[in-house]
Design an enzyme around this catalytic site. Structure first.
Site, PDB file in Angstrom:
ATOM      1  N   HIS A  10      -2.530   6.874  -9.231  1.00 22.37           N
ATOM      2  CA  HIS A  10      -1.360   6.432  -8.472  1.00 22.37           C
ATOM      3  C   HIS A  10      -1.244   4.904  -8.450  1.00 22.37           C
ATOM      4  CE1 HIS A  10      -4.056   5.077  -5.268  1.00 22.37           C
ATOM      5  NE2 HIS A  10      -4.742   6.184  -5.514  1.00 22.37           N
ATOM      6  N   GLU A  83      -7.837  13.443  -4.237  1.00 21.20           N
ATOM      7  CA  GLU A  83      -9.025  12.616  -4.426  1.00 21.20           C
ATOM      8  C   GLU A  83     -10.287  13.299  -3.897  1.00 21.20           C
ATOM      9  OE1 GLU A  83     -10.796  10.772  -6.076  1.00 21.20           O
ATOM     10  OE2 GLU A  83      -9.949   8.752  -5.781  1.00 21.20           O
TER      11      GLU A  83
END
Length: 228
Positions: A10, A83
């Site tokens: 990201h 994550e």
């Protein structure tokens, strides 16, 4: 097999700016720079993607939206590709927390997949939730000769490096020594018998040689972005 899987980290988030271990979804939003990075990433892709997907984290969804807006596509959210969950270290940015995270992460890349983050996930748990999504994308799209194009999946640095190294047989020392900056990507190509080949790691292409002298803890403590 006409397409590839582009696993992109990201764009810059406010958690990154604060150097926080921000792993629990939905997490922090993108900064203005992060939004710009997403749009620029779409402009440097060698091939227009056929799909843009993302994890459940806010920063991943916003990055995917920026990429998709430049590509004229809709975005798709997938569970399981968020994550590494750091448990008791969540939202900390002190050196002790970062060192503990990196020390355990190093052990994962050295083969100790069952070691958990304190109150968080082990590498085995990350792989168990993450890999089925990649398998689903491969079987439904990339293995279909009628599907023409790459899939961009916006995910997260530590998870991408772990999963890519395991699936494509990239040496763990290389993965430890080559962090992903915001909107850098690892590209996996499907090959025979359900296997994957890593054809690009950020700006690097194969062969990916083992790194004989890695110091991930020390490197992370010197870095302004230890989660990459």
């Amino acid at each position: 097999m006409s397409g590839r899987l582009v696993l992109v980290r990201h764009g810059q988030s406010f958690g990154n700016v604060d150097r926080r271990l921000d792993t629990l979804p939905p997490g922090a939003e993108l900064t203005d720079l992060g939004h710009d990075q997403a749009r620029r990433f779409a402009g440097v892709l060698p091939h227009r993607p056929s799909m843009v997907a993302h994890s459940v984290a806010r920063r991943a969804a916003q990055t995917a939206a920026g990429i998709a807006s430049e590509s004229g596509l809709k975005t798709h959210e997938f569970e399981g590709v968020h994550e590494v969950q750091v448990g008791e270290l969540e939202n900390r940015n002190d050196d002790a927390a970062i060192a503990q995270f990196e020390a355990i992460y190093q052990r994962w890349h050295q083969g100790e997949l069952d070691v958990p983050m304190p109150g968080g996930e082990s590498a085995e748990q990350v792989l168990t939730r993450y890999v089925p999504t990649l398998t689903q994308l491969r079987m439904r799209y990339l293995d279909d000769h009628a599907f023409d194009g790459d899939i961009v999946l916006v995910s997260h640095g530590a998870a991408i490096r772990l999963v890519a190294a395991v699936l494509a047989g990239v040496d763990g020392s290389f993965a430890l020594d080559h962090h992903l900056a915001n909107t850098e990507a690892v590209i996996l190509a499907p090959i025979t018998d359900g296997r994957w080949s890593c054809v690009q790691w950020a700006s690097l292409t194969p062969p990916f040689y083992p790194e004989p002298d890695v110091h991930p803890v020390e490197d992370a403590l010197r870095s302004s972005d230890p989660m990459g």
